[in-house]
Write an enzyme that holds these catalytic residues in place. Structure first.
Site, PDB file in Angstrom:
ATOM      1  N   CYS A 115       0.469  -1.199  -0.166  1.00 30.88           N
ATOM      2  CA  CYS A 115      -0.185   0.172  -0.307  1.00 30.88           C
ATOM      3  C   CYS A 115       0.757   0.713  -0.475  1.00 30.88           C
ATOM      4  O   CYS A 115       0.959   1.563  -1.242  1.00 30.88           O
ATOM      5  CB  CYS A 115      -0.940   0.129   1.136  1.00 30.88           C
ATOM      6  SG  CYS A 115      -2.646   1.078   0.538  1.00 30.88           S
ATOM      7  N   HIS A 210      -3.151  -4.853   0.740  1.00 28.78           N
ATOM      8  CA  HIS A 210      -2.652  -5.188   2.156  1.00 28.78           C
ATOM      9  C   HIS A 210      -2.850  -7.027   2.005  1.00 28.78           C
ATOM     10  O   HIS A 210      -3.353  -7.438   2.609  1.00 28.78           O
ATOM     11  CB  HIS A 210      -3.798  -4.976   2.853  1.00 28.78           C
ATOM     12  CG  HIS A 210      -3.365  -3.334   3.684  1.00 28.78           C
ATOM     13  ND1 HIS A 210      -2.877  -3.574   4.202  1.00 28.78           N
ATOM     14  CD2 HIS A 210      -3.842  -2.301   2.791  1.00 28.78           C
ATOM     15  CE1 HIS A 210      -2.589  -2.065   3.847  1.00 28.78           C
ATOM     16  NE2 HIS A 210      -3.254  -1.878   3.296  1.00 28.78           N
ATOM     17  N   GLU A 212      -1.382  -9.016   3.797  1.00 24.27           N
ATOM     18  CA  GLU A 212      -1.321  -9.136   5.421  1.00 24.27           C
ATOM     19  C   GLU A 212      -2.939  -9.780   5.492  1.00 24.27           C
ATOM     20  O   GLU A 212      -3.596  -9.770   6.687  1.00 24.27           O
ATOM     21  CB  GLU A 212      -0.800  -8.636   5.685  1.00 24.27           C
ATOM     22  CG  GLU A 212      -1.525  -7.612   6.719  1.00 24.27           C
ATOM     23  CD  GLU A 212      -1.861  -6.118   5.476  1.00 24.27           C
ATOM     24  OE1 GLU A 212      -1.613  -4.779   6.442  1.00 24.27           O
ATOM     25  OE2 GLU A 212      -0.558  -6.232   4.861  1.00 24.27           O
TER      26      GLU A 212
END
Length: 228
Positions: A115, A210, A212
């Site tokens: 990001c 993202h 994660e």
């Protein structure tokens, strides 16, 4: 037994963080980042903001680097006036993380920008950003989801050859690409969602979403393998 590669991850520096009886300034990193590194087989080292001249020494001690998400990049870093729609800035993070990116590129350390990290990679290489983009952060504080389509023949396209739906939360995006960067994924509205450098310039990838926040370990696993 070979030690797992050490992956440095940049962090927030926030005042007023609270835990237990404490409310103090803290170096913060959402737990999803180290958990993803761990699932991919790596160890995590947090890299809070520091003096930019120490970045090369930090990068020399890690095997791979992740520049994490966070606040908007200061438009002055790419020669633009600050739009009223640009959010609060983090000059210490800008200086530190840009120095980390430059040190990793110089040393050939595998680099994944997430990001804000993708945006900083673009800025570090002379690119510019769109300061406000509708449709990629619909609800404040809530990750949205949308599909991204890979570009065949790229590093990202080889890792994730199919269209996938990703977790997204951003209102800025790549405008002019930095020197040498090529787009490797797009959103349906044409927004560049991943960028990378050619293979002869090392393992360097930035994604606007993202990873994660999802269970797919392919990107981080590829970084860990490149760092091994």
């Amino acid at each position: 037994m070979t030690a797992p590669p050490l992956i440095g991850v940049s962090t927030y520096l926030e005042s007023g963080a609270r835990w237990g009886v404490w409310e103090l300034e803290a170096a913060l990193l959402p737990a999803a980042y180290p958990r993803l590194v761990q699932r991919a087989g790596g160890l995590t080292a947090m890299l809070p903001p520091d003096a930019p001249e120490r970045a090369a020494a930090a990068v020399a001690r890690i095997d791979g680097l992740v520049i994490a998400g966070g606040p908007d990049v200061d438009p002055a870093r790419y020669g633009a006036e600050c739009s009223p729609l640009t959010g609060p800035l983090a000059p210490e993070r800008d200086a530190w993380e840009l120095a980390l990116v430059e040190a990793a590129l110089a040393a050939g350390v595998p680099l994944l920008g997430i990001c804000r990290g993708m945006q900083l990679l673009n800025v570090a290489l002379g690119g510019t950003l769109v300061q406000h983009l509708d449709g990629h952060a619909e609800v404040v504080g809530v990750f949205g989801r949308h599909p991204v389509k890979p570009v065949p023949g790229t590093l990202y396209g080889g890792l994730v050859p199919e269209e996938v739906t990703v977790a997204t939360y951003h209102h800025q995006a790549v405008e002019r690409l930095g020197e040498g960067l090529v787009p490797s994924a797009y959103a349906a509205d044409g927004t560049v969602e991943a960028v990378e450098l050619p293979a002869d310039r090392g393992w360097v990838l930035g994604v606007q979403w993202h990873p994660e926040r999802d269970e797919d370990p392919r990107l981080m696993r590829a970084l860990v393998e490149a760092a091994s």
